[in-house]
Design a protein around this motif. Structure first.
Motif, PDB file in Angstrom:
ATOM      1  N   ALA A 196       0.811  -1.216   0.000  1.00 43.30           N
ATOM      2  CA  ALA A 196       0.000   0.000   0.000  1.00 43.30           C
ATOM      3  C   ALA A 196       0.846   1.269   0.000  1.00 43.30           C
ATOM      4  CB  ALA A 196      -0.928  -0.006   1.207  1.00 43.30           C
ATOM      5  N   THR A 197       2.064   1.164   0.484  1.00 45.85           N
ATOM      6  CA  THR A 197       2.916   2.355   0.571  1.00 45.85           C
ATOM      7  C   THR A 197       4.061   2.322  -0.433  1.00 45.85           C
ATOM      8  OG1 THR A 197       4.197   1.266   2.334  1.00 45.85           O
ATOM      9  CG2 THR A 197       2.377   2.706   2.998  1.00 45.85           C
ATOM     10  N   ASP A 198       4.013   1.402  -1.418  1.00 44.75           N
ATOM     11  CA  ASP A 198       5.076   1.291  -2.423  1.00 44.75           C
ATOM     12  C   ASP A 198       4.781   2.245  -3.580  1.00 44.75           C
ATOM     13  OD1 ASP A 198       6.972   0.635  -4.277  1.00 44.75           O
ATOM     14  OD2 ASP A 198       6.592  -1.524  -4.258  1.00 44.75           O
ATOM     15  N   PRO A 199       5.562   3.316  -3.726  1.00 45.23           N
ATOM     16  CA  PRO A 199       5.278   4.288  -4.795  1.00 45.23           C
ATOM     17  C   PRO A 199       5.639   3.772  -6.185  1.00 45.23           C
ATOM     18  CG  PRO A 199       7.311   4.872  -3.670  1.00 45.23           C
ATOM     19  CD  PRO A 199       6.736   3.699  -2.932  1.00 45.23           C
ATOM     20  N   GLY A 200       6.346   2.659  -6.275  1.00 43.44           N
ATOM     21  CA  GLY A 200       6.787   2.165  -7.572  1.00 43.44           C
ATOM     22  C   GLY A 200       5.788   1.255  -8.268  1.00 43.44           C
ATOM     23  N   LEU A 201       4.686   0.909  -7.598  1.00 42.14           N
ATOM     24  CA  LEU A 201       3.711   0.011  -8.216  1.00 42.14           C
ATOM     25  C   LEU A 201       2.862   0.762  -9.237  1.00 42.14           C
ATOM     26  CD1 LEU A 201       2.464  -2.045  -5.135  1.00 42.14           C
ATOM     27  CD2 LEU A 201       4.009  -2.796  -6.941  1.00 42.14           C
ATOM     28  N   PRO A 202       2.601   0.159 -10.400  1.00 42.56           N
ATOM     29  CA  PRO A 202       1.796   0.836 -11.417  1.00 42.56           C
ATOM     30  C   PRO A 202       0.335   0.997 -11.008  1.00 42.56           C
ATOM     31  CG  PRO A 202       2.275  -1.431 -12.076  1.00 42.56           C
ATOM     32  CD  PRO A 202       3.104  -1.151 -10.853  1.00 42.56           C
ATOM     33  N   ASN A 203      -0.176   0.040 -10.222  1.00 42.87           N
ATOM     34  CA  ASN A 203      -1.571   0.108  -9.792  1.00 42.87           C
ATOM     35  C   ASN A 203      -1.656  -0.321  -8.334  1.00 42.87           C
ATOM     36  OD1 ASN A 203      -4.320   0.070  -9.450  1.00 42.87           O
ATOM     37  ND2 ASN A 203      -4.754  -1.033 -11.350  1.00 42.87           N
ATOM     38  N   PRO A 204      -1.233   0.553  -7.401  1.00 36.47           N
ATOM     39  CA  PRO A 204      -1.180   0.159  -5.991  1.00 36.47           C
ATOM     40  C   PRO A 204      -2.548  -0.199  -5.407  1.00 36.47           C
ATOM     41  CG  PRO A 204      -0.842   2.513  -6.244  1.00 36.47           C
ATOM     42  CD  PRO A 204      -0.787   1.938  -7.622  1.00 36.47           C
ATOM     43  N   ALA A 205      -3.595   0.449  -5.875  1.00 35.18           N
ATOM     44  CA  ALA A 205      -4.928   0.167  -5.333  1.00 35.18           C
ATOM     45  C   ALA A 205      -5.333  -1.276  -5.619  1.00 35.18           C
ATOM     46  CB  ALA A 205      -5.946   1.140  -5.914  1.00 35.18           C
ATOM     47  N   ALA A 206      -5.144  -1.726  -6.871  1.00 37.44           N
ATOM     48  CA  ALA A 206      -5.521  -3.092  -7.231  1.00 37.44           C
ATOM     49  C   ALA A 206      -4.669  -4.106  -6.474  1.00 37.44           C
ATOM     50  CB  ALA A 206      -5.362  -3.289  -8.738  1.00 37.44           C
TER      51      ALA A 206
END
Length: 209
Positions: free
Chosen positions: A140-150
């Motif tokens: 949830a706190t990883d800024p590098g994910l393309p779609n953190p919500a999913a």
């Protein structure tokens, strides 16, 4: 010439972490089963996967696999203990005969085998949930994910499945997972706010519980 110890040499033993409390529950249970193999029936539904120690898990597997000895014969010789040791060693090479006998001494009351088994299962439940909660918070706190919500929602669904109370033991009439579920709920709500979702508490509870 005498050896002058380095400044920190005398403190080397202090650097080793102390065993976790479940380590002693595992020792007590294995000691009970080695002393009175018939107590194995009291440990259901405990399985080797619930143990924190790999060596203890391998030993428990051996105890479950080998036919139990005749109680009268077991009281007179160590044939069954030797068989357990030989069965375990390929999976835990560091296991020794002296440790087997030490486990028996570590068991205060064989009749409490069922209680020791519940302690081990409860600790396993907490470890499993803790691992899921840590992955959820990290995602949830990883800024590098393309779609953190999913990604976060997917992990929240995983926690929901883990929190099925039927998969966990009970202590004192209450599911041991109740407290852990509250912790997980708090983590999930915090994650929702970090994602800018700002769901109400009821929605957080529905998604987690």
């Amino acid at each position: 010439m005498t050896h002058a110890p380095e400044p920190d040499e005398d403190n080397d033993l202090d650097l080793a972490p102390a065993p976790r409390p479940v380590h002693y529950a595992e020792q007590a249970l294995l000691g009970a089963l080695l002393l009175e193999p018939a107590r194995l029936a009291d440990t259901e539904p405990l399985i080797a996967h619930h143990f924190d120690s790999h060596t203890h898990a391998a030993l428990f597997t051996a105890i479950r696999t080998l036919p139990p000895p005749d109680p009268a014969d077991h009281a007179k010789d160590t044939a069954w203990l030797n068989a357990v040791l030989e069965h375990t060693r390929p999976h835990a090479p560091g296991l020794s005969a002296s440790y087997i006998h030490s486990l028996i001494q570590f068991c205060p009351q064989p009749k409490h085998a069922a209680a020791y088994a519940r302690m081990i299962r409860a600790d396993n439940a907490r470890r499993v949930l803790r691992g899921h909660a840590e992955r959820l918070a990290s995602t949830a706190t990883d800024p590098g994910l393309p779609n953190p919500a999913a990604s976060t929602l997917g992990l929240a669904d995983d926690i929901g499945r883990v929190l099925d109370a039927r998969a966990f033991p009970r202590e004192g009439g209450h599911a041991v997972i109740d407290h852990a579920a509250s912790v997980s709920l708090a983590v999930w709500c915090r994650c929702s706010y970090s994602l800018g979702l700002s769901w109400p508490l009821a929605e957080c509870r529905r998604r987690v519980l």
